[in-house]
Motif scaffolding. Structure first.
Motif, PDB file in Angstrom:
ATOM      1  N   GLU A   1       0.876  -1.173   0.000  1.00 57.84           N
ATOM      2  CA  GLU A   1       0.000   0.000   0.000  1.00 57.84           C
ATOM      3  C   GLU A   1       0.916   1.227   0.000  1.00 57.84           C
ATOM      4  O   GLU A   1       1.946   1.235   0.669  1.00 57.84           O
ATOM      5  CB  GLU A   1      -0.886   0.000   1.249  1.00 57.84           C
ATOM      6  CG  GLU A   1      -1.745   1.242   1.361  1.00 57.84           C
ATOM      7  CD  GLU A   1      -2.859   1.114   2.405  1.00 57.84           C
ATOM      8  OE1 GLU A   1      -3.046   2.076   3.168  1.00 57.84           O
ATOM      9  OE2 GLU A   1      -3.536   0.072   2.443  1.00 57.84           O
TER      10      GLU A   1
ATOM     11  N   HIS B   1      -5.951   5.843  -5.119  1.00 54.97           N
ATOM     12  CA  HIS B   1      -5.780   5.439  -3.723  1.00 54.97           C
ATOM     13  C   HIS B   1      -6.163   6.580  -2.773  1.00 54.97           C
ATOM     14  O   HIS B   1      -6.979   6.397  -1.855  1.00 54.97           O
ATOM     15  CB  HIS B   1      -4.326   5.032  -3.493  1.00 54.97           C
ATOM     16  CG  HIS B   1      -3.992   4.738  -2.063  1.00 54.97           C
ATOM     17  ND1 HIS B   1      -4.431   3.605  -1.420  1.00 54.97           N
ATOM     18  CD2 HIS B   1      -3.279   5.439  -1.148  1.00 54.97           C
ATOM     19  CE1 HIS B   1      -4.000   3.613  -0.170  1.00 54.97           C
ATOM     20  NE2 HIS B   1      -3.295   4.720   0.023  1.00 54.97           N
ATOM     21  N   LEU B   2      -5.584   7.753  -2.982  1.00 58.12           N
ATOM     22  CA  LEU B   2      -5.853   8.866  -2.055  1.00 58.12           C
ATOM     23  C   LEU B   2      -7.318   9.274  -2.116  1.00 58.12           C
ATOM     24  O   LEU B   2      -7.950   9.509  -1.076  1.00 58.12           O
ATOM     25  CB  LEU B   2      -4.954  10.060  -2.401  1.00 58.12           C
ATOM     26  CG  LEU B   2      -3.467   9.838  -2.147  1.00 58.12           C
ATOM     27  CD1 LEU B   2      -2.647  10.986  -2.735  1.00 58.12           C
ATOM     28  CD2 LEU B   2      -3.184   9.700  -0.659  1.00 58.12           C
TER      29      LEU B   2
ATOM     30  N   SER C   1      -9.788   7.530  -2.755  1.00 52.95           N
ATOM     31  CA  SER C   1     -10.697   6.517  -2.184  1.00 52.95           C
ATOM     32  C   SER C   1     -10.876   6.742  -0.690  1.00 52.95           C
ATOM     33  O   SER C   1     -11.836   6.265  -0.089  1.00 52.95           O
ATOM     34  CB  SER C   1     -10.148   5.106  -2.429  1.00 52.95           C
ATOM     35  OG  SER C   1      -9.059   4.832  -1.556  1.00 52.95           O
ATOM     36  N   MET C   2      -9.943   7.480  -0.078  1.00 50.32           N
ATOM     37  CA  MET C   2     -10.008   7.728   1.372  1.00 50.32           C
ATOM     38  C   MET C   2     -10.522   9.111   1.687  1.00 50.32           C
ATOM     39  O   MET C   2     -11.068   9.356   2.756  1.00 50.32           O
ATOM     40  CB  MET C   2      -8.611   7.615   1.977  1.00 50.32           C
ATOM     41  CG  MET C   2      -7.950   6.288   1.782  1.00 50.32           C
ATOM     42  SD  MET C   2      -6.398   6.200   2.690  1.00 50.32           S
ATOM     43  CE  MET C   2      -5.297   7.138   1.684  1.00 50.32           C
TER      44      MET C   2
ATOM     45  N   THR D   1     -10.672   9.443  14.550  1.00 50.67           N
ATOM     46  CA  THR D   1      -9.805   8.493  13.843  1.00 50.67           C
ATOM     47  C   THR D   1     -10.449   7.107  13.850  1.00 50.67           C
ATOM     48  O   THR D   1     -11.134   6.736  14.806  1.00 50.67           O
ATOM     49  CB  THR D   1      -8.399   8.442  14.475  1.00 50.67           C
ATOM     50  OG1 THR D   1      -7.605   7.500  13.762  1.00 50.67           O
ATOM     51  CG2 THR D   1      -8.437   8.037  15.942  1.00 50.67           C
TER      52      THR D   1
ATOM     53  N   HIS E   1      -6.843   2.440  15.623  1.00 46.87           N
ATOM     54  CA  HIS E   1      -5.598   1.808  15.158  1.00 46.87           C
ATOM     55  C   HIS E   1      -4.607   1.790  16.309  1.00 46.87           C
ATOM     56  O   HIS E   1      -4.602   2.682  17.140  1.00 46.87           O
ATOM     57  CB  HIS E   1      -5.014   2.511  13.932  1.00 46.87           C
ATOM     58  CG  HIS E   1      -4.569   3.927  14.172  1.00 46.87           C
ATOM     59  ND1 HIS E   1      -5.451   4.974  14.361  1.00 46.87           N
ATOM     60  CD2 HIS E   1      -3.323   4.475  14.245  1.00 46.87           C
ATOM     61  CE1 HIS E   1      -4.762   6.102  14.534  1.00 46.87           C
ATOM     62  NE2 HIS E   1      -3.472   5.821  14.486  1.00 46.87           N
TER      63      HIS E   1
ATOM     64  N   ARG F   1      -5.052   6.864   6.299  1.00 44.18           N
ATOM     65  CA  ARG F   1      -6.348   6.230   6.060  1.00 44.18           C
ATOM     66  C   ARG F   1      -7.255   6.334   7.292  1.00 44.18           C
ATOM     67  O   ARG F   1      -8.466   6.434   7.166  1.00 44.18           O
ATOM     68  CB  ARG F   1      -6.117   4.748   5.711  1.00 44.18           C
ATOM     69  CG  ARG F   1      -7.368   3.952   5.474  1.00 44.18           C
ATOM     70  CD  ARG F   1      -7.066   2.472   5.284  1.00 44.18           C
ATOM     71  NE  ARG F   1      -6.389   2.161   4.040  1.00 44.18           N
ATOM     72  CZ  ARG F   1      -6.981   2.148   2.841  1.00 44.18           C
ATOM     73  NH1 ARG F   1      -8.260   2.425   2.736  1.00 44.18           N
ATOM     74  NH2 ARG F   1      -6.296   1.861   1.763  1.00 44.18           N
ATOM     75  N   GLN F   2      -6.677   6.319   8.452  1.00 45.30           N
ATOM     76  CA  GLN F   2      -7.469   6.329   9.680  1.00 45.30           C
ATOM     77  C   GLN F   2      -7.820   7.748  10.153  1.00 45.30           C
ATOM     78  O   GLN F   2      -8.903   7.981  10.670  1.00 45.30           O
ATOM     79  CB  GLN F   2      -6.706   5.613  10.809  1.00 45.30           C
ATOM     80  CG  GLN F   2      -6.562   4.110  10.618  1.00 45.30           C
ATOM     81  CD  GLN F   2      -5.420   3.736   9.679  1.00 45.30           C
ATOM     82  OE1 GLN F   2      -4.562   4.549   9.342  1.00 45.30           O
ATOM     83  NE2 GLN F   2      -5.402   2.481   9.240  1.00 45.30           N
TER      84      GLN F   2
ATOM     85  N   ARG G   1      -9.646  11.240   6.932  1.00 43.38           N
ATOM     86  CA  ARG G   1     -10.842  11.139   6.094  1.00 43.38           C
ATOM     87  C   ARG G   1     -11.630  12.453   6.164  1.00 43.38           C
ATOM     88  O   ARG G   1     -11.474  13.239   7.104  1.00 43.38           O
ATOM     89  CB  ARG G   1     -11.698   9.960   6.568  1.00 43.38           C
ATOM     90  CG  ARG G   1     -10.903   8.656   6.683  1.00 43.38           C
ATOM     91  CD  ARG G   1     -11.764   7.501   7.109  1.00 43.38           C
ATOM     92  NE  ARG G   1     -12.521   6.973   5.988  1.00 43.38           N
ATOM     93  CZ  ARG G   1     -12.055   6.014   5.175  1.00 43.38           C
ATOM     94  NH1 ARG G   1     -10.863   5.471   5.369  1.00 43.38           N
ATOM     95  NH2 ARG G   1     -12.796   5.589   4.173  1.00 43.38           N
TER      96      ARG G   1
END
Lengths: 254, 219
Positions: A69, A201-202, A204-205, B104, B107, B116-117, B120
């Motif tokens: 990833e 990828h970016l 998608s978040m 968050t 994690h 990712r956590q 967003r």
């Protein structure tokens, strides 16, 4: 077209590259690139940076394989610097390396972009030099901001090149010279995660916005940078970025 | 050609592992791989502009894992450029405070930045910015209620780096500018919230921040 931003006679002005490779001012007059003070070519939004995105570089710094990833970290605007500016090497460090990187500038607000549509959200490209101070690498949120987000340690520019002017951003030669000696010679074709993959990828978040910048990682050949060095990072068709290494006397500006 | 992008937003910086109880809990882990040593310098992260949200925001979270941790904290709003500031002068650079919900996905691996956590959309609701130099953040308390039920409280007298020391240690390597926000970090054992929940975070002296948690609908 290539767009830049400079301070000339005390004014911040938007400039373009002239046909002879110099700087064209808004009134059409042309000045030498060394006659202006360069700023980053625009105000960027979120600044993403990729770690270990070239397999050869991952191997070079002792990782067995590149991450599956993308390894993404963020930078603040304090880190940016302009073409021909100086970057501080703290007097107590033993290893500070340059990293020639292709920067991708987002042009549209977007979320969940498919790989095949990724180039439609790109506004343009920049050359960047994302210095890292290895001495400060710790194993928490690695590479952390102390390594990668130091004031003025990410020169960007001189130009922002319109996306339409780069036929294939995944096939550009990247080179770096230290005091005229070639040290780094790679190609964006060797990225582990391609530009479309990174955008997919970016996004998608999180939502990407106009002005967001993705620094796509560096190939092998990184080397130490010492006070007094001239470091040139160049990406074919995008730009030749010059930076000078200073010492702790730069504390007053950085 | 790119024209008239919005001016750069101020940057929100968070700090990892700034609570003594958390550090103590993780101490055995720090000595083994991949950490091998406790952190020496502040470990920072950025809450980028897509995370910015206001009071009463609805924070959308993905069905997997279907819950978020509410790392509620106080944000120090920087009022003037701070570079290599000693702790004794650090608070002179703080112009205001805000209650912040540093949302968050749960994690426990702190090896790689948790983009990712933590990053967003809407994952950084912030309450009203309270402009004052009289607030004593070292004596501050914070309470969280979920759906009206008190679930959590913490104080800010147990920070590994109290506010002034944190500013000093951060500005040793990077400048904080006017408008930047430096979060003091989460406390130990932050509560989790799930879709449908209403989160209310109260800091006496700074007011309240309310937000809901909803299920993310993929666009």
């Amino acid at each position: 077209m290539k767009h830049g931003r400079v301070v000339y006679q005390g004014q911040t002005v938007a400039v373009t590259e002239s046909a002879d490779g110099n700087v064209q001012l808004p009134d059409g007059s042309i000045v030498a690139e060394a006659a202006v003070q360069w700023l980053p070519p625009m105000d960027f939004g979120t600044i993403f940076a990729l770690g270990l995105n070239y397999a050869d570089h991952a191997k070079e710094i002792a990782f067995n394989k590149a991450p599956e990833e993308p390894l993404v970290f963020l930078k603040g605007p304090n880190a940016l610097n302009g073409h021909r500016c100086r970057t501080r090497r703290p007097s107590d460090v033993t290893y500070m390396h340059f990293e020639c990187e292709l920067g991708v500038v987002i042009g549209k607000t977007c979320r969940n972009v498919k790989k095949e549509d990724a180039y439609s959200v790109v506004a343009g490209y920049v050359t960047a030099n994302d210095y890292a101070i290895r001495d400060y690498l710790e194993n928490y949120y690695r590479p952390n901001l102390r390594v990668k987000n130091r004031d003025g340690a990410t020169p960007v520019g001189p130009w922002l090149v319109d996306a339409a002017d780069i036929a294939d951003p995944m096939h550009l030669r990247l080179r770096s010279w230290v005091n005229g000696e070639l040290k780094q010679d790679g190609n964006t074709a060797d990225m582990v995660h391609s530009i479309p993959s990174l955008i997919a990828h970016l996004s998608s978040m999180m939502t990407l916005n106009p002005g967001d910048l993705i620094l796509t990682g560096t190939p092998d050949g990184v080397a130490d940078s010492r006070v007094g060095d001239e470091i040139v990072t160049e990406i074919e068709g995008v730009g030749r970025l010059v930076n000078f290494i200073g010492g702790d006397e730069l504390l007053s500006v950085h | 050609m790119i024209t008239s992008f919005p001016a750069a937003c101020a940057t929100v910086y968070g700090v990892l592992l700034n609570d003594r109880a958390t550090l103590q809990r993780l101490a055995p882990q720090f000595d083994s791989a991949p950490y091998k040593a406790a952190p020496r310098a502040p470990v920072l992260y950025i809450k980028p502009r897509n995370t910015f949200a206001g009071n009463h925001a609805a924070v959308a979270i993905p069905a997997d894992p279907g819950e978020v941790r509410i790392d509620a904290t106080i944000g120090l709003v920087i009022g003037s450029t701070a570079t290599r500031v000693p702790a004794s002068k650090a608070m002179e650079h703080v112009a205001a405070y805000a209650v912040v919900s540093d949302v968050t996905l749960p994690h426990e691996n702190y090896y790689r930045p948790a983009i990712r956590q933590r990053d967003r959309d809407g994952f950084c609701p912030m309450g009203e910015v309270v402009a004052t130099r009289d607030f004593d953040v070292s004596q501050a308390a914070l309470h969280i209620a979920i759906n009206g039920q008190p679930v959590y409280e913490r104080r800010f007298d147990q920070l590994v780096r109290p506010a002034a020391q944190l500013i000093a240690d951060v500005t040793e390597f990077m400048t904080l500018s006017a408008g930047d926000v430096l979060l003091l970090g989460s406390g130990e054992g932050s509560p989790v919230a799930r879709p449908g929940d209403t989160v209310r975070i109260t800091v006496p002296g700074l007011g309240e921040l309310c937000h809901t948690v909803i299920l993310e609908v993929q666009p």
